[in-house]
Each structure stands twice: as C-alpha cells, then as structure tokens.
Design a protein around this motif. Sequence first.
Motif, PDB file in Angstrom:
ATOM      1  N   LEU A 199     -24.999 -63.062  33.241  1.00  0.00           N
ATOM      2  CA  LEU A 199     -25.761 -64.271  32.836  1.00  0.00           C
ATOM      3  C   LEU A 199     -26.600 -63.883  31.218  1.00  0.00           C
ATOM      4  N   LEU A 200     -26.742 -62.746  31.161  1.00  0.00           N
ATOM      5  CA  LEU A 200     -27.677 -62.166  29.838  1.00  0.00           C
ATOM      6  C   LEU A 200     -26.670 -61.138  29.020  1.00  0.00           C
ATOM      7  N   PRO A 201     -25.629 -61.610  28.609  1.00  0.00           N
ATOM      8  CA  PRO A 201     -24.928 -60.731  27.777  1.00  0.00           C
ATOM      9  C   PRO A 201     -25.696 -60.017  26.552  1.00  0.00           C
ATOM     10  N   PRO A 202     -25.137 -58.876  26.191  1.00  0.00           N
ATOM     11  CA  PRO A 202     -25.853 -58.266  24.998  1.00  0.00           C
ATOM     12  C   PRO A 202     -25.831 -58.857  23.817  1.00  0.00           C
ATOM     13  N   THR A 203     -25.102 -59.889  23.372  1.00  0.00           N
ATOM     14  CA  THR A 203     -24.868 -60.650  22.331  1.00  0.00           C
ATOM     15  C   THR A 203     -25.241 -61.982  22.308  1.00  0.00           C
ATOM     16  N   GLY A 204     -26.091 -62.316  23.151  1.00  0.00           N
ATOM     17  CA  GLY A 204     -26.145 -63.875  23.547  1.00  0.00           C
ATOM     18  C   GLY A 204     -27.512 -64.252  22.878  1.00  0.00           C
ATOM     19  N   SER A 205     -27.647 -65.570  22.933  1.00  0.00           N
ATOM     20  CA  SER A 205     -29.006 -66.159  22.542  1.00  0.00           C
ATOM     21  C   SER A 205     -29.849 -66.837  23.935  1.00  0.00           C
ATOM     22  N   ALA A 206     -29.817 -66.151  24.736  1.00  0.00           N
ATOM     23  CA  ALA A 206     -30.370 -66.630  26.132  1.00  0.00           C
ATOM     24  C   ALA A 206     -31.835 -66.893  26.056  1.00  0.00           C
ATOM     25  N   THR A 207     -32.389 -67.760  26.713  1.00  0.00           N
ATOM     26  CA  THR A 207     -33.882 -68.087  27.099  1.00  0.00           C
ATOM     27  C   THR A 207     -33.918 -67.582  28.496  1.00  0.00           C
ATOM     28  N   LEU A 208     -34.990 -66.898  28.797  1.00  0.00           N
ATOM     29  CA  LEU A 208     -35.278 -66.245  29.945  1.00  0.00           C
ATOM     30  C   LEU A 208     -36.531 -66.892  30.177  1.00  0.00           C
ATOM     31  N   CYS A 209     -36.801 -67.427  31.616  1.00  0.00           N
ATOM     32  CA  CYS A 209     -38.103 -67.586  32.263  1.00  0.00           C
ATOM     33  C   CYS A 209     -38.468 -66.735  33.265  1.00  0.00           C
ATOM     34  N   ALA A 310     -37.588 -80.045  34.121  1.00  0.00           N
ATOM     35  CA  ALA A 310     -36.742 -79.943  32.958  1.00  0.00           C
ATOM     36  C   ALA A 310     -36.959 -78.780  31.903  1.00  0.00           C
ATOM     37  N   GLU A 311     -38.104 -78.226  32.026  1.00  0.00           N
ATOM     38  CA  GLU A 311     -38.171 -77.002  31.413  1.00  0.00           C
ATOM     39  C   GLU A 311     -37.508 -75.581  31.923  1.00  0.00           C
ATOM     40  N   LEU A 312     -37.377 -75.518  33.183  1.00  0.00           N
ATOM     41  CA  LEU A 312     -36.495 -74.660  33.851  1.00  0.00           C
ATOM     42  C   LEU A 312     -34.976 -74.789  33.577  1.00  0.00           C
ATOM     43  N   ALA A 313     -34.751 -76.065  33.708  1.00  0.00           N
ATOM     44  CA  ALA A 313     -33.230 -76.389  33.541  1.00  0.00           C
ATOM     45  C   ALA A 313     -32.534 -76.117  31.960  1.00  0.00           C
ATOM     46  N   ASP A 314     -33.573 -76.007  31.113  1.00  0.00           N
ATOM     47  CA  ASP A 314     -33.190 -75.520  30.005  1.00  0.00           C
ATOM     48  C   ASP A 314     -33.077 -74.180  29.650  1.00  0.00           C
ATOM     49  N   ALA A 315     -33.500 -73.312  30.762  1.00  0.00           N
ATOM     50  CA  ALA A 315     -33.450 -71.815  30.555  1.00  0.00           C
ATOM     51  C   ALA A 315     -32.200 -71.339  30.931  1.00  0.00           C
ATOM     52  N   THR A 316     -31.423 -70.249  30.173  1.00  0.00           N
ATOM     53  CA  THR A 316     -30.298 -69.583  30.633  1.00  0.00           C
ATOM     54  C   THR A 316     -30.410 -69.003  31.948  1.00  0.00           C
ATOM     55  N   LEU A 317     -31.589 -68.404  32.378  1.00  0.00           N
ATOM     56  CA  LEU A 317     -31.706 -67.931  33.606  1.00  0.00           C
ATOM     57  C   LEU A 317     -33.552 -68.050  33.939  1.00  0.00           C
ATOM     58  N   THR A 318     -33.616 -68.330  35.003  1.00  0.00           N
ATOM     59  CA  THR A 318     -35.153 -68.106  35.557  1.00  0.00           C
ATOM     60  C   THR A 318     -35.012 -66.873  36.573  1.00  0.00           C
ATOM     61  N   THR A 345     -31.076 -72.679  47.590  1.00  0.00           N
ATOM     62  CA  THR A 345     -31.679 -72.844  46.092  1.00  0.00           C
ATOM     63  C   THR A 345     -30.856 -73.827  45.515  1.00  0.00           C
ATOM     64  N   ALA A 346     -30.214 -74.404  46.072  1.00  0.00           N
ATOM     65  CA  ALA A 346     -29.229 -75.751  45.341  1.00  0.00           C
ATOM     66  C   ALA A 346     -30.096 -76.571  44.743  1.00  0.00           C
ATOM     67  N   HIS A 347     -31.383 -76.823  44.958  1.00  0.00           N
ATOM     68  CA  HIS A 347     -32.544 -77.587  44.530  1.00  0.00           C
ATOM     69  C   HIS A 347     -32.876 -77.441  43.132  1.00  0.00           C
ATOM     70  N   PHE A 348     -32.776 -75.939  42.785  1.00  0.00           N
ATOM     71  CA  PHE A 348     -33.183 -75.507  41.621  1.00  0.00           C
ATOM     72  C   PHE A 348     -32.445 -75.966  40.332  1.00  0.00           C
ATOM     73  N   PRO A 349     -33.078 -76.164  39.282  1.00  0.00           N
ATOM     74  CA  PRO A 349     -32.387 -77.102  38.229  1.00  0.00           C
ATOM     75  C   PRO A 349     -31.394 -76.241  37.320  1.00  0.00           C
ATOM     76  N   GLY A 350     -31.440 -74.737  37.520  1.00  0.00           N
ATOM     77  CA  GLY A 350     -30.572 -73.939  36.732  1.00  0.00           C
ATOM     78  C   GLY A 350     -30.264 -72.815  37.381  1.00  0.00           C
ATOM     79  N   PRO A 351     -29.570 -71.967  36.747  1.00  0.00           N
ATOM     80  CA  PRO A 351     -29.540 -70.278  37.120  1.00  0.00           C
ATOM     81  C   PRO A 351     -30.605 -69.778  37.668  1.00  0.00           C
ATOM     82  N   VAL A 352     -30.614 -69.164  38.807  1.00  0.00           N
ATOM     83  CA  VAL A 352     -31.839 -68.587  39.134  1.00  0.00           C
ATOM     84  C   VAL A 352     -31.624 -67.132  39.697  1.00  0.00           C
TER      85      VAL A 352
END
Length: 395
Positions: A199-209, A310-318, A345-352
């Motif tokens: 989920l966090l490839p070396p050449t990505g532009s990820a946002t991590l929470c 909404a904030e966590l939904a925008d993250a590549t990974l929490t 964890t199906a309730h969580f708004p993004g990858p966790v």
Amino acid sequence: MPERSDTPPAPVLLGNEPGSFPHSVLAERHPAIIRQVREAFPYDPDRHRALDALLASCTKGVIEPLPADAHDRDRWAAWGTEEYTGRSWFDVPWLWSESYFYRQLLEAVGYFTPGPWQGIDPFRPSKLAELDAPETDEELSALDALTDRPADEQDRALLHGSLWGNRADLGFRLSAAHDETASDTPPLVADDSATLWSLLPPTGSATLCLIADNAGRELVPDLLLIARLLTQGRVARAVLHIKPYPYYVSDATHADVLDALRRLSAAPGAAATYGHTLWSAMTDGRLTVRAHPFSSAPLPYAAMPADLRAELADATLTLVKGDLNYRRLVGDRLWPPTTPFTEVTAHFPGPVAALRTLKSDVITGLDAGTEAALVAAEGQKWRTGGTHALIQVRR
C-alpha cells in the motif's frame, strides 16, 4: 467506502468479573496510578483531597458527573455520562470506564482549572524518565549499524521497532511484569506486513495517518518509521494523530512529540539525522500533528465524527498503533479470536493497518491453528502478557 460488517457483535467487555483482566485494571492499576500521580508533584491539600475522593469513587463508589463548569461537560454527556453517572465503575463498558477515569484524574489535579496546576501533565516525570533512560540511548545507537543494511532490512527493522516499542507502555508496567518465558508459539501471531508495504510503494505519493499510542520509547520508533517512509519516498505526507491532553498514563501529547524530536536531534549518529529529517518535515508541512477531541473519546472508531471520518478516508493508509487503539478499532468486545479482522474493521473509512502488542483480551483475525497453539502453550496469558504482537491490514 468499505462494506459494513454482518458479523454479529460479541459481548462488550466489562470490569465486573473478579479475576478478569479488566477487573484488575479497575481495582488495582487505577489505584496505583493515583498513588504515582500523588507522588509525582508537590500537589496542594485541595489536590490531595480530590485524589482521595477519586480513589474512593473508583474503588468503592460510583461514577460522578463532571463539574457544572467543566469545559467538556456537554461533550462527555454526549459520550455517555448521562447514562453512566451513579453506576459502579465496574458495571459499565470497560473502555468507557478506563477513559473516564483519566478524565476525572485530570480534574482532580487541576489540569483544566485556572491555577498553578493548569496544563501540567501529571505523567510527565515518568515520560521524561523513560525518554532519558540508558535503554533509549542503546536503542538509538542501534540505528548506526542499520544504515549499511539493504533497504528492505531497514524497512523491516523500523516497522518492527514501531510494533514492539509498544512494550515500553508505562501504564502496562505498573501492573504486569513481562513474562519472557520461551514458548513454542511465534511472537508475531499475525503478519500482514507484505500487504502493508504494497500500500506504500517506494515511488508513490501516499498520505499516511499514524494514530499514535504511547509517548517516550514507543513514540520514538513511531517517529523513526515516519522519517524512514518520508525519506524513501513511500510517503509524501504524514499526519500524526495524538491525544489532546494527557491520557492513559503514557499516551502521546504534542509536548511528548516535541520532547521526542529534541531527544532524537540531540543524539549522536544516525538518530540525529532522523531527528533533523522530522524537524524539517514539520516545518515544511510534510509532517503535521493532529489532536482531534475524539482521540480521547471512550468510544470505538465506528462512532467517529464526520470530520475525522472524512480526513481518514482521504489517507492512503491509516496506521493504528497500540493496544487501546486496537480495542477502539475492532470494538472492545470479547470476539472469538478467529473473527475476521476485515469484517470488524469494515466500518473504517479507508485502508487501515494495526500494529499492536497484545496487552488486553481483545483479539481478532487469528487462524484456528495459531489460536489453538497459543492456548495449548500459554492458556489465555498470550492475550495480555505483552509477549506477542500482530500486524493486521484491511485494504
């Protein structure tokens, strides 16, 4: 948006069963914490009387309301005080009871009240002692040997450093000595690290929470992991979620983040490089620190407010760190250990992803063979002893 789980809920954990882990926390750990706080500072007689009253309340009394002028009285009313006031601390959900104890402890020491003790973290002496301990020097010096290792080894070392750093939790040490007895069962009872890295490839532009847990010798490896991810380009931006006020003895606040950054920056060798990386990342906005009020809520993440969702939904990974956050993530219930992590964890708004050292009864996502081996080797001690850990991911 993830699909919601159809898994029927398991019983909510309470503290009313003598001999259970939740009961021991309420009956033994909380009085020990009050004694520790009493000795941490030269509190005045009014503060001592308030601590005495809290001790009597949480051991033999009932849950009391917050003062009428408390700044967060309405918030706590929405979180459950109107329902639970007047009931025994042992008869309400354990997660709620634990959280409210710390809110009342801060009330007792005058943390929120105008006066000489306003804003003084009652746990700060213990946090600083741990951060300044020789063991921290040893852990930081180990970074020097890591610099010449292959990139994947460095990634794995810092991920596992963040995972096992949780064992430095000060509150846990107050009531449980770590049992280091060798076992036939693996220390890591679940390992989805390959999925995490994907989920966090070396050449990505990820946002991590990263939702942090404890300060001191746990927060330092969390920060090291963030620095590594930023440096390697796996993450373009990181958001570190901390507590808005002192909580659960050693949970990280903004002051603890600054203390950890100073500790890293002042250290010799590679540690200082990591510290300067983090310092620069904070100044240019690649690393931000967030203290949402819900971080100290006595509720599971399924109940998070819309703005945080909404904030966590925008993250590549929490990345959810620690035992308490795990309980809030999956629900503080006595799930069958084989209950799928992805469903609860199906309730969580993004990858966790959860990085957690096991220090309470709650557990999900184990295969039946692993559970059977753990029980055969250790009974139920594996759940709470802090000698096992997990890395679990839901895409």
